[in-house]
Design an enzyme around this catalytic site. Sequence first.
Site, mmCIF file in Angstrom:
data_model
loop_
_atom_site.group_PDB
_atom_site.id
_atom_site.type_symbol
_atom_site.label_atom_id
_atom_site.label_comp_id
_atom_site.label_asym_id
_atom_site.label_seq_id
_atom_site.Cartn_x
_atom_site.Cartn_y
_atom_site.Cartn_z
ATOM 1 N N THR A 72 0.832 -1.205 0.000
ATOM 2 C CA THR A 72 0.000 0.000 0.000
ATOM 3 C C THR A 72 0.866 1.254 0.000
ATOM 4 O O THR A 72 0.676 2.167 -0.808
ATOM 5 C CB THR A 72 -0.937 -0.001 1.237
ATOM 6 O OG1 THR A 72 -1.749 -1.177 1.163
ATOM 7 C CG2 THR A 72 -1.807 1.230 1.292
ATOM 8 N N ASN A 152 -4.886 -9.241 -8.200
ATOM 9 C CA ASN A 152 -4.962 -10.026 -6.952
ATOM 10 C C ASN A 152 -6.285 -10.765 -6.795
ATOM 11 O O ASN A 152 -6.372 -11.709 -6.035
ATOM 12 C CB ASN A 152 -4.735 -9.119 -5.735
ATOM 13 C CG ASN A 152 -5.634 -7.903 -5.743
ATOM 14 O OD1 ASN A 152 -5.682 -7.159 -6.719
ATOM 15 N ND2 ASN A 152 -6.360 -7.693 -4.664
ATOM 16 N N GLN A 180 1.609 -9.030 -6.497
ATOM 17 C CA GLN A 180 1.252 -10.445 -6.696
ATOM 18 C C GLN A 180 2.200 -11.131 -7.680
ATOM 19 O O GLN A 180 2.144 -12.350 -7.837
ATOM 20 C CB GLN A 180 -0.198 -10.568 -7.194
ATOM 21 C CG GLN A 180 -1.246 -10.035 -6.220
ATOM 22 C CD GLN A 180 -1.469 -10.960 -5.018
ATOM 23 O OE1 GLN A 180 -1.051 -12.111 -5.000
ATOM 24 N NE2 GLN A 180 -2.126 -10.442 -3.989
ATOM 25 N N THR A 238 13.572 4.969 11.184
ATOM 26 C CA THR A 238 14.485 3.850 11.437
ATOM 27 C C THR A 238 13.996 2.600 10.713
ATOM 28 O O THR A 238 12.841 2.208 10.851
ATOM 29 C CB THR A 238 14.578 3.580 12.958
ATOM 30 O OG1 THR A 238 15.036 4.788 13.573
ATOM 31 C CG2 THR A 238 15.534 2.442 13.270
ATOM 32 N N CYS A 328 -9.641 -5.880 1.773
ATOM 33 C CA CYS A 328 -10.284 -4.648 2.214
ATOM 34 C C CYS A 328 -11.746 -4.585 1.789
ATOM 35 O O CYS A 328 -12.539 -3.902 2.414
ATOM 36 C CB CYS A 328 -9.536 -3.420 1.716
ATOM 37 S SG CYS A 328 -8.309 -3.772 0.508
#
Length: 384
Positions: A72, A152, A180, A238, A328
């Site tokens: 994403t 996907n 994918q 980081t 989702c």
Amino acid sequence: MPNIYFDHASTTPLHPDVLAVMVDIYQGPPGNPSSTHSFGRTAKRHLTQARDRIARIVGCHPSELMFTSGGTESDNTALRGTLDALRHAGKRHIITSSAEHHAVLHMANRLEEEGYEVTLLEPDEDGIISPGKVRGALREDTAIISLMYVNNEVGTIQPIEEIGAAAKEAGVLFHVDGVQALGSIHLNLSELPVDLMSFTAHKINGPQGIGALYIGKSVPFQPQILGGSQESKRRAGTENAAAAAGFAKAVELANEHFEQKGRHMSLLRETFIQGLEAELGSSAIAINGHKERTLPHIINISLLGADTETLLMNLDMEGIAASSGSACTSGSLERSHVLKAMSLPPERLNSAVRFSFGLGNTLEEIEYAVKKIATILNRIRIKV
Ligand SMILES: Cc1ncc(COP(=O)(O)O)c(C=O)c1O
């Protein structure tokens, strides 16, 4: 009751060798890759080696890979990062498709609200975006084309090389969501006509929460996360060296077992489809997506006369995890935006289930699932 996981396109189990690599680093001394002392240098070494190892397999220079939090973020950043960099070039047009992942579609919507113009190409009924349509949509002010390599939800493989060639001819950037594709298609980024490509580790038996964005050497890019100088000043924060090492291990394992996995997945697919045809009759099922240009492990299938949610619930009660499409969208009663974009008739749209296979799945599981699907359908199907 068995516990059968047929939702590998959503996420995959962590490979034990990947876990071992990560545990080893997590149990070791602390270290921030940006620190100059020996602890930091060790963490930096894990990170650098991970980047080198992934770059070697996907065929790019290590400096062209930026670690991210996953697919994403890579998709969002590919669009925003390049468009921000091209802000003063008067390029306000984006080409994408209505079958993309929401990580691209929702960002495209946002960009449209901000004044960009978006052309949403429609796939054909097999989920293919034709290179001709892409060529036809190109404009003087087109900044970027963003399309996925493999869908996907249906597994359809896009003609990325032809579309990339069109983009190159037009001098337009080309971003490919390769989430994918990684591990299932051999990638050589140095030869593909692609400027940016998104990856994530958790679809290939790596850890969740880490991915990468390939940004070709000369691609204009403006950092989106600001702070320290990490990731060559392109993404502050980081880095997760242990996750990066796990990601690299997952990429290597996928590469090592590439042929073997492909054969096993094809066998599972064939057994599944033939089993369903034998149990239900071939007119009772419809495979959604392209018949040949597809990844074997993703099968989107309409079990005609049944309803997706009822099917998924009943499968779950039998210990079989499948999906209605992207994670989702499932959970809501929304029908798949991908299948809608493919203009499937309502009876196929309303009865579609995605089964996606992977590490650990066996022929016995497939045979069990076929029998259970037949039993469930006998119970719930509205006779057609
Ligand atoms: C094609 C595609 N793009 C992007 C994503 C998002 O990736 P992540 O879950 O790592 O954010 C997914 C995951 O479902 C995907 O399948």
